[in-house]
Every structure is written in structure tokens, then in C-alpha cells.
Scaffold this motif. Structure first.
Motif, short mmCIF file in Angstrom:
data_model
loop_
_atom_site.label_atom_id
_atom_site.label_comp_id
_atom_site.label_asym_id
_atom_site.label_seq_id
_atom_site.Cartn_x
_atom_site.Cartn_y
_atom_site.Cartn_z
N ARG A 73 0.81 -1.22 0.00
CA ARG A 73 0.00 0.00 0.00
C ARG A 73 0.85 1.27 0.00
O ARG A 73 0.58 2.20 -0.76
CB ARG A 73 -0.96 0.01 1.19
N CYS A 74 1.87 1.33 0.82
CA CYS A 74 2.69 2.55 0.90
C CYS A 74 3.38 2.83 -0.44
O CYS A 74 3.38 3.96 -0.91
CB CYS A 74 3.73 2.44 2.01
N LYS A 75 3.96 1.80 -1.03
CA LYS A 75 4.66 1.99 -2.31
C LYS A 75 3.69 2.32 -3.43
O LYS A 75 3.99 3.15 -4.29
CB LYS A 75 5.48 0.75 -2.64
N LEU A 76 2.52 1.70 -3.41
CA LEU A 76 1.53 1.99 -4.44
C LEU A 76 1.02 3.43 -4.30
O LEU A 76 0.89 4.15 -5.29
CB LEU A 76 0.37 0.99 -4.39
N ALA A 77 0.76 3.86 -3.08
CA ALA A 77 0.30 5.24 -2.86
C ALA A 77 1.33 6.24 -3.38
O ALA A 77 0.97 7.24 -4.02
CB ALA A 77 0.03 5.47 -1.37
N GLU A 78 2.58 5.97 -3.10
CA GLU A 78 3.65 6.86 -3.57
C GLU A 78 3.69 6.90 -5.10
O GLU A 78 3.82 7.97 -5.70
CB GLU A 78 4.99 6.38 -3.01
N TYR A 79 3.55 5.75 -5.74
CA TYR A 79 3.61 5.68 -7.20
C TYR A 79 2.41 6.37 -7.83
O TYR A 79 2.55 7.09 -8.83
CB TYR A 79 3.71 4.22 -7.65
N LEU A 80 1.23 6.17 -7.26
CA LEU A 80 0.03 6.82 -7.78
C LEU A 80 0.12 8.34 -7.63
O LEU A 80 -0.43 9.09 -8.43
CB LEU A 80 -1.22 6.31 -7.08
N GLY A 81 0.81 8.79 -6.58
CA GLY A 81 0.94 10.21 -6.31
C GLY A 81 1.99 10.92 -7.13
O GLY A 81 2.05 12.15 -7.13
#
Length: 194
Positions: A73-81
Motif C-alpha cells: 500500500r505505501c509503495k503503491l500510494a507513492e507511485y500513484l501520487g
């Protein structure tokens, strides 16, 4: 992957399937990956990864086939952002860019695609951590004219993609060797996922 490892994979064991298809995610070097299984397998995946840093999200369930997204979740949130990725997602109609909203909309679009009532949801490439330039390239070329193919079709920066593919392959082989040696998948995830 070495033949000695490949021949020892127990294809009837969900731990091996998760590791074979999602090792880079388990190791924390990739943000997400897809895993296709059946209803029982989906329940097993959720049980096995419960309490780890790897989350499971169901994208679709059709004719006994379940498509799961395993992700950090943390890495995906960063990538989406990321500014470029966010712009791309907005161009495809995503108004909310938090992980839950993007996955919910993607699941709707992916299910519609699988049922044959909508076109392929190209935002899946971003959710899987592919470079946005390669996602654009895939769309513009209708999946053709790529310069390299591996974990995704590459349209630019082939050297960087080749290095990434090699890292993913090495990771998969190492995790498969750990399983074959008798390690448990949850122990491997506990040590690897960051």
C-alpha cells in the motif's frame, strides 16, 4: 530461473504459485502484481498474507477465475501520487487518486473488460508499477512495436527495463529456492517485505 529450481516447483501448492508470480512484490522491489487463481486459492492467498505488509485486492471474479492484485500500500500510494502518473490517471477519468479509490474504480473497469463490455483499463499498467512512458507506448502502438518484452512491453529506456527484469528474475529464483529448501512463505515475506 534455473532448470533445477523450475523442476522442483510444486504447482499444486499456493505458496509456490504466489512466490512464482509475485516474488518481487514479496521482496519489496515491485509495488504490485497480479495473481490468477480459483475461489479456494483466493481464500488461501488472503490467509497466507494476512498480517504481512502485502495486501490482497480482488479485481475480478468470473467463471471460477479470481484475479487478485497483491500490493504494498505505501509503495503503491507513492507511485500513484507521482505527478506524471497522477496526470495519466486523471486523463483516464480517475478523480480520486488514493489507493482505495483507484483500486475500486480499476476493479469495476477490469470486471467490465473481462465480461467484454468495456475496453482494457490501461491504468492497470500504472497500478502494476510500469513506467508511464511504456504504458503510453503500449496504448499508442496497440501493444505492438515494442523494443523489449519481459514483465511488460517496453517502449523506451530498454537498458533500465532489462536491469529491472533481471532483478525480478533473480528475486524470484531466490525466493523459490528458499521455499524449496523448506522455508515457509510467511517467513519469507516477513523477512523480505519493506
Amino acid at each position: 530461473m534455473g532448470k533445477d529450481v523450475y523442476e522442483k516447483i510444486r504447482w499444486d501448492n499456493i505458496q509456490y504459485l504466489i512466490a512464482f508470480h509475485c516474488a518481487p512484490v514479496l521482496a519489496g522491489i515491485k509495488i504490485s502484481n497480479l495473481l490468477v487463481t480459483d475461489n479456494e486459492g483466493a481464500m488461501d492467498v488472503n490467509k497466507l498474507l494476512d498480517g504481512t505488509k502485502i495486501e490482497v485486492y480482488e479485481l475480478s471474479r468470473l467463471r471460477g477465475k479470481v484475479v487478485l492484485l497483491l500490493f504494498n500500500r505505501c509503495k503503491l500510494a507513492e507511485y500513484l501520487g507521482d505527478k506524471t502518473n497522477a496526470h495519466f490517471l486523471r486523463s483516464l477519468g480517475h478523480n480520486k487518486l488514493d489507493v482505495t479509490s483507484v483500486l475500486k474504480e480499476l476493479a469495476c473497469r477490469y470486471s467490465d473488460y473481462e465480461r467484454g463490455v468495456a475496453s482494457f483499463p490501461h491504468e492497470l499498467g500504472i497500478v502494476l508499477g510500469y513506467p508511464v512512458g511504456d504504458v503510453y507506448g503500449f496504448m499508442a502502438n496497440d501493444g505492438q512495436n515494442y523494443i523489449l518484452s519481459g514483465y511488460w512491453k517496453v517502449y523506451s529506456r530498454a537498458d533500465k527495463a532489462r536491469d529491472t527484469f533481471r532483478a525480478y528474475d533473480d528475486c524470484t529464483e531466490n525466493i523459490m529456492r528458499a521455499l524449496i529448501s523448506g522455508n515457509n512463505l510467511t517467513d519469507i515475506v516477513g523477512v523480505c517485505a519493506v
